[in-house]
Design a protein around this motif. Structure first.
Motif, PDB file in Angstrom:
ATOM      1  N   GLY A   9      -6.100  37.666  60.140  1.00 22.21           N
ATOM      2  CA  GLY A   9      -6.695  38.572  61.113  1.00 22.21           C
ATOM      3  C   GLY A   9      -7.792  37.884  61.894  1.00 22.21           C
ATOM      4  N   LEU A  20      -0.209  37.318  60.973  1.00 18.39           N
ATOM      5  CA  LEU A  20      -0.744  37.719  59.684  1.00 18.39           C
ATOM      6  C   LEU A  20       0.161  37.194  58.571  1.00 18.39           C
ATOM      7  N   ARG A  38      -1.107  49.680  59.243  1.00 18.54           N
ATOM      8  CA  ARG A  38      -2.430  49.529  59.828  1.00 18.54           C
ATOM      9  C   ARG A  38      -3.165  50.861  59.795  1.00 18.54           C
ATOM     10  N   THR A 115      -6.667  42.987  56.323  1.00 18.71           N
ATOM     11  CA  THR A 115      -7.266  41.990  57.204  1.00 18.71           C
ATOM     12  C   THR A 115      -7.471  42.656  58.571  1.00 18.71           C
ATOM     13  N   VAL A 117      -7.893  43.194  62.489  1.00 20.23           N
ATOM     14  CA  VAL A 117      -7.443  42.690  63.788  1.00 20.23           C
ATOM     15  C   VAL A 117      -8.191  43.460  64.867  1.00 20.23           C
TER      16      VAL A 117
END
Length: 121
Positions: A9, A20, A38, A115, A117
């Motif tokens: 990320g 990723l 997400r 992670t 983004v």
């Protein structure tokens, strides 16, 4: 017990790309199904992409044609290639695994830590 660790990320401008990765460990000889999800604070977790039975790839409408899910079995790693990123793609991204075939539904048993983004306009 399956352990999943995401990486890759970061911050990128709109139109950019990120890949990723999700490293998996703690396997048995069972088959697993894989997904990327997400989540934005205050909203439900959203299915982004998944590898379903027979290796069929499935994507949320919002990412079709821009994101690609893949898996390297030799490396026990799941990937999400994200191209043409948009500000609305900003979220914490999670990988998930389960012995059941849940596709884009978030009923998976095993999850990574996520992670971040961030896509700026």
């Amino acid at each position: 017990q399956v352990q999943l660790v995401e990486s890759g990320g970061g911050s990128v401008q709109a139109g950019g790309s990120l890949r990723l990765s999700c490293a998996a460990s703690g396997y048995t000889r069972r088959n697993y199904y894989w997904g990327w999800f997400r989540q934005v604070p205050g909203k439900e977790r959203e299915g982004v992409a998944a590898i379903r039975s027979g290796g069929i790839l499935t994507y949320a409408d919002s990412v079709k044609g821009r994101f690609t899910i893949s898996r390297d079995n030799a490396k026990n790693t799941l990937y999400l290639q994200m191209n043409s990123l948009k500000p609305e793609d900003t979220a914490m991204y999670y990988c998930a695994a389960d012995e059941a075939n849940y596709g884009l539904i978030s009923w998976y048993k095993y999850w990574g830590q996520g992670t971040q983004v961030t896509v700026s306009s």
